[in-house]
Motif scaffolding. Structure first.
Motif, short mmCIF file in Angstrom:
data_model
loop_
_atom_site.label_atom_id
_atom_site.label_comp_id
_atom_site.label_asym_id
_atom_site.label_seq_id
_atom_site.Cartn_x
_atom_site.Cartn_y
_atom_site.Cartn_z
N PRO A 43 3.10 80.27 -23.75
CA PRO A 43 4.26 80.07 -24.63
C PRO A 43 5.49 80.78 -24.07
O PRO A 43 5.39 81.90 -23.59
CB PRO A 43 3.84 80.73 -25.94
CG PRO A 43 2.47 81.30 -25.72
CD PRO A 43 2.24 81.35 -24.25
N TYR A 53 18.12 72.89 -17.22
CA TYR A 53 17.22 73.71 -18.04
C TYR A 53 15.76 73.26 -17.96
O TYR A 53 14.86 74.08 -17.76
CB TYR A 53 17.77 73.64 -19.48
CG TYR A 53 17.10 74.40 -20.57
CD1 TYR A 53 17.76 75.46 -21.20
CD2 TYR A 53 15.84 74.04 -21.05
CE1 TYR A 53 17.17 76.15 -22.26
CE2 TYR A 53 15.25 74.73 -22.10
CZ TYR A 53 15.92 75.78 -22.70
OH TYR A 53 15.34 76.45 -23.74
N HIS A 107 16.66 81.28 -19.65
CA HIS A 107 17.01 80.10 -20.46
C HIS A 107 18.08 80.43 -21.49
O HIS A 107 18.95 79.62 -21.78
CB HIS A 107 15.77 79.54 -21.15
CG HIS A 107 14.94 78.69 -20.26
ND1 HIS A 107 13.82 79.15 -19.63
CD2 HIS A 107 15.11 77.41 -19.86
CE1 HIS A 107 13.31 78.18 -18.88
NE2 HIS A 107 14.08 77.11 -19.01
N GLN A 147 10.52 70.38 -28.07
CA GLN A 147 10.28 70.78 -26.68
C GLN A 147 9.20 69.96 -25.98
O GLN A 147 8.91 70.19 -24.81
CB GLN A 147 9.89 72.26 -26.62
CG GLN A 147 10.96 73.22 -27.10
CD GLN A 147 12.15 73.27 -26.15
OE1 GLN A 147 11.99 73.28 -24.94
NE2 GLN A 147 13.35 73.27 -26.70
N ASP A 160 8.63 77.64 -14.94
CA ASP A 160 7.88 78.61 -15.76
C ASP A 160 6.44 78.18 -15.93
O ASP A 160 5.51 78.98 -15.83
CB ASP A 160 8.43 78.64 -17.20
CG ASP A 160 9.80 79.27 -17.31
OD1 ASP A 160 10.07 80.20 -16.55
OD2 ASP A 160 10.57 78.83 -18.18
N1 TRP Z 1 12.74 75.94 -24.01
C1 TRP Z 1 11.83 76.66 -24.87
C2 TRP Z 1 12.40 76.66 -26.30
O1 TRP Z 1 13.57 76.44 -26.49
C3 TRP Z 1 11.64 78.07 -24.37
C4 TRP Z 1 10.93 78.05 -23.06
C5 TRP Z 1 11.45 78.33 -21.85
C6 TRP Z 1 9.58 77.69 -22.86
N2 TRP Z 1 10.50 78.22 -20.88
C7 TRP Z 1 9.34 77.83 -21.46
C8 TRP Z 1 8.56 77.30 -23.71
C9 TRP Z 1 8.09 77.53 -20.91
C10 TRP Z 1 7.31 77.02 -23.15
C11 TRP Z 1 7.08 77.15 -21.76
O2 TRP Z 1 11.65 76.93 -27.22
#
Ligand code: TRP
Ligand code: ADP
Length: 321
Positions: free
Chosen positions: A5, A124, A42, A146, A131
């Motif tokens: 997560p 993004y 992010h 997401q 990640d």
């Molecule tokens: N973009 C996700 C959100 O806004 C946060 C996030 C960034 C994320 N990198 C990730 C979630 C990798 C899961 C895996 O909630």
């Protein structure tokens, strides 16, 4: 199962965040290999003030540890402490068709809401793919908004693997369909952007104020009250087992108590449920060196996984050394 997560850097977590998301992550630690990080790179796409970003990252680390993320069970770090993620982001960018990003709802929504459209916001999802793929994640727990980003990560991984061999694990999004929407003080979905939250780490006075702002009907004290559809009841029940819920229903039906009493009861429930977490949060806030050491060790463990994956990636694409 390896679960990854990504967490928002915000220490201002509310009951909706906890009951719909954080609690599940804490429970998942028992049976899974968890990689959890604070997505501060992010956050830069929407937060340009340095001091605020730094503070939010620190507060989020305090909050997540206080709420039960256990560095002995999980790998927990700050995204920017493992720089390989930016290297992979660049490599993946070469395998990301423009059309894939142009279709991203989240980007279109953010621009429609008035966020300035820059390359960071547009790319993004590629950083998010980095990640996910850098740590061989199998499962990515996310909110509905997401899912598309996890699918983009999967598409990029497939494209890369087709060209270079099976290097990346294909991730899957996991949404918890059983989790109900947590209502806010006005009965709408609890959300920072609606200003209707009850915040876990608010000071006692603010918490009381947030709870007293819950919208209720007004009836005479002695009148029996409806618990169905009552915003106080709907929030209180998150903390109660079935027997306790029935007891509270009986108090409503009996009459003799007003919504002020039920709000006071809810206030007690929040304070006692989160007592331990609130104490820990304060502890980490005033023991920064202990928190930083935990994050440093987490980053070191994450970096070990990242390093071996990046070695394969560099070899595959021909990066010199
Ligand atoms: N973009 C996700 C959100 O806004 C946060 C996030 C960034 C994320 N990198 C990730 C979630 C990798 C899961 C895996 O909630
Ligand atoms: P906010 O709406 O306050 O900005 P976030 O978008 O940061 O909250 O939410 C983070 C996570 O918590 C997401 O997975 C989201 O689905 C979940 N979440 C937040 N608020 C609620 C709510 N009221 N009910 C259910 N889930 C929620």
């Amino acid at each position: 199962m390896r679960v990854l997560p990504g967490l928002h850097p915000s220490g201002k977590l509310h009951l909706g965040n906890y009951f719909a998301s954080i609690k599940q992550m804490v429970d998942m630690q028992e049976k899974n290999e968890m990689f959890m990080f604070i997505a501060n790179y992010h956050a830069m796409t929407s937060l340009s003030e340095a001091k605020a970003l730094k503070q939010n990252t620190f507060d989020a680390a305090c909050a997540f540890l206080a709420l039960g993320i256990d560095p002995n069970k999980s790998i927990f770090w700050v995204q920017s402490d493992v720089k390989e993620v930016l290297e992979l982001y660049w490599v993946l960018s070469q395998h990301t068709p423009m059309g894939l990003l142009e279709r991203a709802h989240s980007y279109k929504d953010k621009v429609a809401k008035g966020l300035s459209s820059h390359h960071g916001l547009f790319s993004y999802p590629v950083l998010m793919a980095a990640d996910i793929l850098l740590y061989n994640a199998q499962v990515v727990p996310v909110g509905k908004d997401q899912i598309q980003h996890v699918e983009i990560a999967r598409d990029i991984a497939i494209k890369f693997n087709n060209e270079h061999g099976e290097i990346f694990t294909l991730p899957e999004a996991k949404i918890d369909e059983n989790v109900a929407t947590v209502p806010g003080t006005n009965g709408e979905k609890m959300s920072k952007s609606y200003g209707n939250t009850i915040d876990i780490f608010a000071d006692a006075k603010t918490l009381k104020k947030q709870i007293s702002s819950i919208v209720t009907t007004s009836e005479p004290l002695e009148a029996p009250k409806q618990w169905r559809g009552c915003n106080v009841y709907n929030i209180a029940k998150l903390f109660l087992n079935e027997v306790e819920q029935t007891e509270l229903q009986a108090r409503y039906e009996r009459g003799g108590e007003g919504h002020g009493h039920f709000k006071a009861y809810l206030n007690e429930l929040v304070l006692s449920y989160f007592k331990d977490a609130r104490d820990k949060f304060e502890y980490y806030q005033s023991h920064r060196e202990i928190l930083d050491e935990m994050l440093r060790q987490g980053a070191q463990r994450a970096a070990a996984t990242a390093a071996s994956l990046m070695q394969k990636v560099r070899a595959a694409v021909g990066i010199y050394r």
